[in-house]
Write a protein that holds these residues in place. Structure first.
Motif, short mmCIF file in Angstrom:
data_model
loop_
_atom_site.label_atom_id
_atom_site.label_comp_id
_atom_site.label_asym_id
_atom_site.label_seq_id
_atom_site.Cartn_x
_atom_site.Cartn_y
_atom_site.Cartn_z
N LYS A 1 0.82 -1.33 0.04
CA LYS A 1 -0.14 0.02 0.16
C LYS A 1 0.83 1.24 0.08
O LYS A 1 0.24 2.32 -0.24
CB LYS A 1 -0.90 -0.10 1.12
CG LYS A 1 -0.25 -0.04 2.63
CD LYS A 1 -1.42 -0.06 3.57
CE LYS A 1 -0.73 -0.22 5.16
NZ LYS A 1 -1.57 -0.23 6.24
N MET A 2 2.17 1.31 0.36
CA MET A 2 2.99 2.37 0.61
C MET A 2 4.00 2.35 -0.91
O MET A 2 4.48 3.45 -1.24
CB MET A 2 3.84 2.19 1.78
CG MET A 2 3.17 2.15 3.02
SD MET A 2 2.09 3.43 3.25
CE MET A 2 3.14 4.87 3.32
N ASP A 3 3.60 1.52 -1.79
CA ASP A 3 4.15 1.56 -3.04
C ASP A 3 3.49 2.15 -4.14
O ASP A 3 2.74 1.24 -4.83
CB ASP A 3 4.99 0.31 -3.38
CG ASP A 3 6.12 0.36 -4.26
OD1 ASP A 3 5.91 0.85 -5.39
OD2 ASP A 3 7.05 -0.55 -3.80
#
Length: 247
Positions: A118-120
């Motif tokens: 989700k942070m990429d």
């Protein structure tokens, strides 16, 4: 006594000779990473597929297979093409919102993968509906909300049915078809395809050096395996997504 002494000396000599001749060779094999698959347990997710770092390209007639051009409408009413995924690593699936069997399981697994990355910003998912006449952008948007699909690079797409079926069966070699005798009326693969930043289909190799091509999308990590003894491959897919993101 002398005979016994001679026997002990002979045995000691053989052991010493073995050490001199063979131990250095074994050490060299280990240093050179030359221990074969039969000598050890494979490094991969299971004993069928090896994890040797770089992922293979899927080749057709000796050339790496690239995602063909496509153009469909997503859940927000926006036109999406293969160019929207340029520079991104993404997973491909074919599904339909009214599917009562494998699609919910596939998309729960994809949401888990979504949450892992989700942070990429360079990870995405491409979901193509095989019932586009029913799955309007509004229906797809509601489906996305139901399953917790939040990645801005996850497009649920609808469009021309013929083009979607062609993309599945020829573009990705993922089977999609209509079945007249089936109560659902459709049949499709529960597999996922993995695409790299340049639009090529990628996968790890099997024990014979052949590309795996697809990843089982139905079995969850928690289930570990299905009733037929097939092992889950979501862990494997997560590992390989990370490799492509790092390329």
């Amino acid at each position: 006594m002398k005979k016994n002494n001679y026997s002990y000396i002979g045995i000691a000599f053989i052991i010493l000779l073995f050490g001199i001749l063979f131990v250095p060779k074994i050490v060299d094999r280990i240093k050179n990473n030359d221990i074969t698959r039969n000598d050890r347990i494979s490094v991969g997710q299971d004993n069928n597929f090896e994890d040797k770092g770089e992922l293979a390209f899927i080749e057709i007639n000796g050339k790496p297979k690239k995602v063909p051009a496509f153009s469909f409408i997503n859940q927000d009413g926006k036109t999406i093409t293969q160019e929207d995924y340029k520079g991104k690593v993404y997973v491909v699936e074919f599904f339909f919102t009214t599917c009562p069997t494998i699609c919910p399981r596939m998309n729960r697994n994809l949401v888990e993968i979504q949450d892992t990355y989700k942070m990429d910003k360079d990870f995405g998912v491409a979901s193509f509906s095989i019932t586009p006449e029913l799955d309007t952008p509004e229906i797809l948007k509601a489906y996305a909300a139901k399953y917790g699909i939040t990645n801005p690079n996850w497009n649920l797409m609808t469009g021309d049915e013929t083009e979607i079926y062609k993309l599945a069966n020829i573009g990705f070699n993922i089977f999609v078809g209509k079945v007249e005798d089936d109560e659902v009326g459709f049949e499709h693969s529960g597999d996922f395809a993995l695409i790299d930043k340049n639009g090529f289909i990628r996968s790890r190799l099997d024990g014979f050096g052949n590309p795996k091509i697809f990843y089982k999308g139905i079995i969850s990590e928690q289930e570990k395996m299905d009733e037929d003894g097939n092992e889950q491959e979501i862990t494997m897919l997560k590992e390989d997504i990370k490799k492509l993101l790092n390329e």
